[in-house]
Design a protein around this motif. Structure first.
Motif, PDB file in Angstrom:
ATOM      1  N   ASP A  34      15.635  -8.512   5.482  1.00 38.76           N
ATOM      2  CA  ASP A  34      15.386  -8.507   4.043  1.00 38.76           C
ATOM      3  C   ASP A  34      13.948  -8.890   3.720  1.00 38.76           C
ATOM      4  OD1 ASP A  34      15.838 -11.770   3.075  1.00 38.76           O
ATOM      5  OD2 ASP A  34      16.524 -11.095   5.038  1.00 38.76           O
ATOM      6  N   ILE A  35      13.435  -8.284   2.681  1.00 36.20           N
ATOM      7  CA  ILE A  35      12.069  -8.526   2.243  1.00 36.20           C
ATOM      8  C   ILE A  35      11.884  -9.961   1.781  1.00 36.20           C
ATOM      9  CG2 ILE A  35      12.713  -7.528   0.008  1.00 36.20           C
ATOM     10  CD1 ILE A  35       9.187  -7.622   1.531  1.00 36.20           C
ATOM     11  N   TYR A  90       8.830   0.068   3.253  1.00 38.19           N
ATOM     12  CA  TYR A  90       8.206   0.589   2.039  1.00 38.19           C
ATOM     13  C   TYR A  90       6.820  -0.029   1.836  1.00 38.19           C
ATOM     14  CZ  TYR A  90      13.058   1.872   1.259  1.00 38.19           C
ATOM     15  OH  TYR A  90      14.337   2.369   1.414  1.00 38.19           O
ATOM     16  N   ALA A  91       5.917   0.787   1.288  1.00 39.56           N
ATOM     17  CA  ALA A  91       4.534   0.351   1.113  1.00 39.56           C
ATOM     18  C   ALA A  91       4.430  -0.813   0.130  1.00 39.56           C
ATOM     19  CB  ALA A  91       3.677   1.524   0.636  1.00 39.56           C
ATOM     20  N   ASP A  92       5.221  -0.782  -0.976  1.00 33.90           N
ATOM     21  CA  ASP A  92       5.138  -1.878  -1.949  1.00 33.90           C
ATOM     22  C   ASP A  92       5.618  -3.194  -1.348  1.00 33.90           C
ATOM     23  OD1 ASP A  92       7.729  -0.804  -1.836  1.00 33.90           O
ATOM     24  OD2 ASP A  92       8.235  -1.595  -3.811  1.00 33.90           O
ATOM     25  N   ILE A 101       4.371  -8.694   1.306  1.00 39.82           N
ATOM     26  CA  ILE A 101       4.337  -9.542   2.503  1.00 39.82           C
ATOM     27  C   ILE A 101       2.912  -9.990   2.801  1.00 39.82           C
ATOM     28  CG2 ILE A 101       4.823  -9.617   4.983  1.00 39.82           C
ATOM     29  CD1 ILE A 101       7.049  -7.541   4.452  1.00 39.82           C
ATOM     30  N   ARG A 102       1.965  -9.076   2.649  1.00 37.12           N
ATOM     31  CA  ARG A 102       0.560  -9.445   2.869  1.00 37.12           C
ATOM     32  C   ARG A 102       0.099 -10.458   1.825  1.00 37.12           C
ATOM     33  NH1 ARG A 102      -0.094  -3.709   3.035  1.00 37.12           N
ATOM     34  NH2 ARG A 102       0.036  -2.900   5.171  1.00 37.12           N
ATOM     35  N   GLU A 103       0.485 -10.256   0.571  1.00 32.27           N
ATOM     36  CA  GLU A 103       0.111 -11.199  -0.488  1.00 32.27           C
ATOM     37  C   GLU A 103       0.685 -12.587  -0.231  1.00 32.27           C
ATOM     38  OE1 GLU A 103       1.493  -9.420  -4.060  1.00 32.27           O
ATOM     39  OE2 GLU A 103       0.018  -7.788  -4.046  1.00 32.27           O
ATOM     40  N   ALA A 124       1.346  -5.976   7.744  1.00 32.66           N
ATOM     41  CA  ALA A 124       2.726  -5.565   7.475  1.00 32.66           C
ATOM     42  C   ALA A 124       2.774  -4.062   7.678  1.00 32.66           C
ATOM     43  CB  ALA A 124       3.159  -5.958   6.070  1.00 32.66           C
ATOM     44  N   PHE A 125       3.332  -3.643   8.788  1.00 35.42           N
ATOM     45  CA  PHE A 125       3.346  -2.240   9.159  1.00 35.42           C
ATOM     46  C   PHE A 125       4.589  -1.538   8.632  1.00 35.42           C
ATOM     47  CE2 PHE A 125       0.787  -4.287  12.510  1.00 35.42           C
ATOM     48  CZ  PHE A 125      -0.380  -3.547  12.399  1.00 35.42           C
ATOM     49  N   LEU A 126       4.451  -0.264   8.324  1.00 37.56           N
ATOM     50  CA  LEU A 126       5.583   0.548   7.892  1.00 37.56           C
ATOM     51  C   LEU A 126       6.353   1.013   9.122  1.00 37.56           C
ATOM     52  CD1 LEU A 126       3.968   2.681   5.058  1.00 37.56           C
ATOM     53  CD2 LEU A 126       5.270   0.556   4.881  1.00 37.56           C
TER      54      LEU A 126
END
Length: 521
Positions: free
Chosen positions: A452-453, A478-480, A485-487, A493-495
């Protein structure tokens, strides 16, 4: 025509409540009550309610089957599950039954049965909420589902006694069900990945589990749950659950519509429902206290209790069998509890963070075995989430990194990895107390491989909050989500699908252009 109205109202109100931040199921409940009110103006709304009842029943069976697919029965059989459910049931009945008898003026039989009906929590709502948050296999999720299973067994026994029915003598054949597991495994393997897999799930949940158990004088819901649990250890159990997702969700809309279409209450019924709703917090508080007594930490006790703080559809089933005159007020009480419980559970983690300073001091000094704190010790690389992706990363790193550790929020899964020689322990990335007590003196890199995100975002944020300056990498679909995750603090954070394509291309490149041998001039 009535089916068109059901679909239109369910979609419209489901979409409306989603816009205001509530789960769509709240809109489905509202749609049911609105349709019930419209029966006065058009008889089309009330047509074919038998079909809706049947759809609702199929939705419940499929939900319980998919819950069973995620269950490890050995983890359900535990002191906190058995003791917590039985003590809660006994205390609730001991308090509610005299209160109903003396205050509401009902006879003792009615008071006892109403107390029994109000003691249960909703398997459908709790399982759906936990499933949506991917917490069915987390420790608090397994405790909540285990208690719900115990409550369902109690409800089945109560209904059998109230209806004057007993299981068929042929029910003894159920003790031989474990012998069917190898055959069921072969069926699952032979079903492939397409429509046959879906049909197998429907066959086991609705036909063999549902109708089969009914023929033996037992609950079809119990049958669906048991057959799902029998497949829980199969490697493709998760794939089967995903294949049934859309079918299950559509049928469950019928369940929530059914509750509302059952009828609008009069003033007396609303009064009883309101009283039941006002005492609902006591139900959650009692669960919280009992789970603390079984040495669960305040966080797990709180999250499990919140999932159980509602009234149950089984209460309606009990009422339909033994107390038909009380069906409407109970339906309103169940609906009100759903409307409050659903959004509260969605905010469960932020709520606990706000209350942690008050609840944590209530914990026992002796911890539950599944909730021992984790020390990273000499670990230099940490893999959080030991599903397929995390396991593949762990096995690749194990070849060159001796100080490697894996964490997973499912104690049973962590134990399975440990049995295979991997250094994997139980820990929940969304547990604030885990991060507060975490020591990681030699940690250099972290891989976030949870499903989970939310877990990835929380883990990245908490790692940076604790001053960790090493490398943090994650994957997502997903890109968003990758941006979030980076923020939160991750370096990369790879797709997932993109990386899979890169890996496939790398294999081809390595094959076409092999590295020169060490003996070449």
């Amino acid at each position: 025509m009535s089916e068109a109205l059901w679909i239109t109202f369910a979609f419209s109100l489901g979409l409306l409540v989603k816009f205001i931040g509530l789960p769509p199921l709240v809109g489905y409940l509202a749609a049911g009550f609105l349709l019930s009110g419209l029966t006065e103006f058009t008889p089309l709304v009330a047509e074919d309610t038998d079909a809706l009842n049947h759809i609702a029943h199929l939705g419940v069976l499929l939900l319980l089957f998919t819950v069973g697919l995620k269950l490890k029965l050995k983890s359900v059989i535990s002191p906190e599950v058995i003791g917590g459910s039985l003590l809660h049931f006994g205390i609730t009945c001991a308090v509610f039954a005299p209160g109903l008898y003396y205050i509401a003026g009902v006879d003792w039989r009615t008071a006892i049965l109403l107390a029994v009906a109000l003691s249960f929590s909703s398997t459908v709502l709790a399982a759906k909420v936990l499933e949506a948050k991917r917490e069915l296999r987390a420790f608090h999720g397994r405790v909540a589902i285990g208690i719900l299973i115990m409550q369902d067994l109690i409800a089945l026994a109560v209904m059998s006694i109230a209806a004057g029915k007993t299981p068929s003598y042929w029910a003894v054949v159920l003790f031989a069900l474990p012998l069917l597991r190898p055959f069921l495994y072969r069926l699952l393997d032979a079903s492939g990945h397409d429509e046959l897999l879906v049909l197998l799930g429907l066959l086991l949940a609705l036909v063999i589990g549902g109708l089969g158990f009914e023929a033996l004088g037992l609950s079809s819901e119990l049958g669906a749950l048991i057959f799902g649990a029998m497949l829980a250890n199969h490697p493709r159990a998760q794939e089967l659950s995903k294949s049934l997702w859309s079918v299950k969700e559509i049928f469950l809309v019928g369940f929530f519509l059914q509750i509302g279409i059952g009828g609008l209450p009069d003033a007396t019924a609303m009064g009883y429902a309101l009283v039941a709703f006002l005492v609902l917090p006591l139900k959650g508080i009692l669960f919280f206290v009992l789970l603390l007594l079984f040495r669960l930490r305040a966080r797990s006790s709180f999250l499990s209790s919140l999932a159980l703080t509602n009234y149950s559809e089984f209460g309606l089933i009990v009422a339909s069998v033994a107390l038909p005159d009380w069906l409407v007020p109970l339906a309103i009480a169940v609906s009100l509890s759903f409307i409050v419980s659903a959004p509260l559970n969605r905010l469960a983690h932020p709520l606990y963070e706000r209350l942690a300073h008050r609840l944590a001091p209530l914990e026992s000094s002796r911890r539950h075995p599944d909730e021992q704190p984790v020390s990273l010790g000499d670990t230099r690389v940490l893999v959080m989430g030991m599903g397929r992706t995390g396991t593949a990363a762990y096995d690749r790193l194990q070849e060159e990194e001796p100080n490697l550790m894996g964490l997973d929020s499912d104690p049973a899964k962590a134990q399975q990895h440990a049995d295979k020689g991997r250094n994997v322990v139980f820990a929940d990335a969304e547990d604030t107390t885990f991060w507060e007590g975490l020591h990681m003196p030699r940690l250099e890199a972290v891989i976030l491989a949870m499903n989970d995100i939310e877990g990835k975002v929380i883990a990245a944020r908490m790692l940076r909050k604790k001053g960790f300056s090493g490398y943090v990498v994650a994957h997502t679909g997903y890109a968003d989500e990758a941006d979030k995750i980076r923020e939160a603090g991750a370096d990369e954070a790879f797709l997932t699908m993109s990386e899979t394509g890169v890996a496939l291309a790398s294999h081809l490149t390595d094959r076409r252009h092999p590295a020169p041998s060490s003996g070449a001039s």
